[in-house]
Structures are given as C-alpha cells and as structure tokens.
Design a protein around this motif. Structure first.
Motif, mmCIF file in Angstrom:
data_model
loop_
_atom_site.group_PDB
_atom_site.id
_atom_site.type_symbol
_atom_site.label_atom_id
_atom_site.label_comp_id
_atom_site.label_asym_id
_atom_site.label_seq_id
_atom_site.Cartn_x
_atom_site.Cartn_y
_atom_site.Cartn_z
ATOM 1 N N GLN A 27 -3.202 7.221 3.331
ATOM 2 C CA GLN A 27 -3.571 8.206 3.996
ATOM 3 C C GLN A 27 -5.285 8.382 3.625
ATOM 4 O OE1 GLN A 27 -2.105 11.884 2.094
ATOM 5 N NE2 GLN A 27 -3.199 13.061 2.978
ATOM 6 N N PHE A 28 -5.750 7.856 2.519
ATOM 7 C CA PHE A 28 -7.141 7.596 2.184
ATOM 8 C C PHE A 28 -7.735 6.630 3.021
ATOM 9 C CE2 PHE A 28 -10.710 5.975 -0.012
ATOM 10 C CZ PHE A 28 -11.455 6.928 -0.178
ATOM 11 N N THR A 29 -7.179 5.678 3.171
ATOM 12 C CA THR A 29 -7.749 4.488 4.119
ATOM 13 C C THR A 29 -8.052 5.176 5.465
ATOM 14 O OG1 THR A 29 -6.607 2.905 2.860
ATOM 15 C CG2 THR A 29 -7.503 2.220 4.801
ATOM 16 N N MET A 31 0.869 -1.209 -0.236
ATOM 17 C CA MET A 31 -0.007 0.099 0.096
ATOM 18 C C MET A 31 0.839 1.202 0.033
ATOM 19 S SD MET A 31 -2.865 1.470 2.837
ATOM 20 C CE MET A 31 -3.779 -0.563 2.720
ATOM 21 N N ASP A 32 0.634 2.117 -0.977
ATOM 22 C CA ASP A 32 1.492 3.469 -1.011
ATOM 23 C C ASP A 32 1.094 4.406 -0.116
ATOM 24 O OD1 ASP A 32 -0.644 4.636 -2.048
ATOM 25 O OD2 ASP A 32 0.290 4.950 -3.959
ATOM 26 N N VAL A 33 1.849 5.428 0.183
ATOM 27 C CA VAL A 33 1.329 6.634 1.112
ATOM 28 C C VAL A 33 0.120 7.072 0.634
ATOM 29 C CG1 VAL A 33 2.054 8.853 2.001
ATOM 30 C CG2 VAL A 33 3.845 7.116 1.304
#
Length: 182
Positions: free
Chosen positions: A7-9, A1-3
């Motif tokens: 952040q969205f999650t 999972m990227d940044v």
C-alpha cells in the motif's frame, strides 16, 4: 512484501512527484528532498489514516505541516544564535551592520562547536531551561551540567573571537529581535 508495504509503495509511486512539486514551489534548494522524505515518513507511520480515495490532499496537508515545522525551526535557530551570544550587560550599542556580521559570526561559531556543546547551549538558550533542568534532560548531575555549560560558553566565545578576527569588531552583546522592530 506485506499489505502495508505494498500500500505504501503504491502511495509513494503514485504521489511522490506531486508532493515533490508542491514542496519545491515552497522551499528553495536541497531542503526539498528532506521535506518530501519527512512527508512520506509520516505517511508510513500513519498509513491507516491515509484516506483511500483522496490521498494526495492528505499528503499536501502533511507537507504543509512539515513546512510549518521547518519554518518554526529556522526562527528558533535565529533566536538561539542571538540569545547564546548575548550577555547580561545590554548597555552596548551596535549599529545594524555589526548586528548582521555578528549574526553570521554566531552561526559559524556555533556550528563549529562539538555536538555536546551545542546541545547544552540549546537546552539553556533555546528551550530556556535552567542548568538543573538541562541536567535532568542530559541525565547528568547539576554540577556536571553546569560545568559543561560553562565550558561550552567559553568555547563559543573563543569561536566568536576567531570568527570576528576579520571584522572591525564583534559586539559583546547582540540585541534581541524586538530591538530590530521584529
């Protein structure tokens, strides 16, 4: 999972319930989920614009704008159903009961049309484009679009005839909203 995904999650997990309640207090029924989904879609697309310390007010602002767009869409739909069914002859007088029945019949008839018919009718009636302008939007020749429009109108009239069979009469014209004092 990227940044960005992380952040969205976190944003979604922290604020989904609050946004859901905000929308649910303003919308009735199953539209709540659609509006909330649209809010978080905007948040995903504009993730860099979400303020780090005060994301919830920003999300509420997005929700307010999405709700405003939904309201505009409903008004346009009502205007569209009236204009599509209207014919140039405005001399027919109908009483309010006929108008209510007619609006319902128009909405039902319109929803039964194929998507292609709905689109050409929307372009001409809702967006107020000429057949030539609608042809550009649809990527068709003017003659092809004019023929599609003629056939779509014919199918709509046929649907209106079928929808109105159980009513006393279906008016040939439907007054505009201004005729109702609206």
């Amino acid at each position: 999972m990227d940044v960005a995904e992380k952040q969205f999650t976190e944003l979604y997990g922290r604020h989904h319930g609050d946004v859901w309640r905000y929308v649910a207090r303003r919308v009735v029924g199953s539209d709540v989920g659609d509006v909330v989904a649209e809010v978080f879609l905007v948040a995903w697309r504009r993730l860099s614009d979400v303020p780090s310390g005060s994301a919830l007010p920003w999300l509420y602002g997005v929700a307010r704008l999405v709700l405003a767009n939904e309201a505009r869409g409903r008004r346009r739909w009502q205007e569209l159903t009236l204009r599509v069914a209207a014919e140039p002859d405005r001399s027919v007088t109908v009483d309010h009961a006929d108008e209510v029945v007619s609006q319902h019949d128009i909405a039902v008839a319109f929803s039964r049309l194929p998507d292609a018919d709905q689109e050409v009718l929307r372009l001409v009636a809702w967006e107020r484009l000429t057949a030539a302008e609608a042809a550009v939007v649809l990527g068709q020749s003017r003659a092809t679009c004019a023929m599609r429009l003629m056939r779509a109108r014919r199918r709509l009239r046929a649907q209106l005839g079928a929808a109105g069979e159980g009513t006393q009469r279906v008016p040939r014209t439907v007054p505009s909203m201004s005729d109702w004092g609206g």
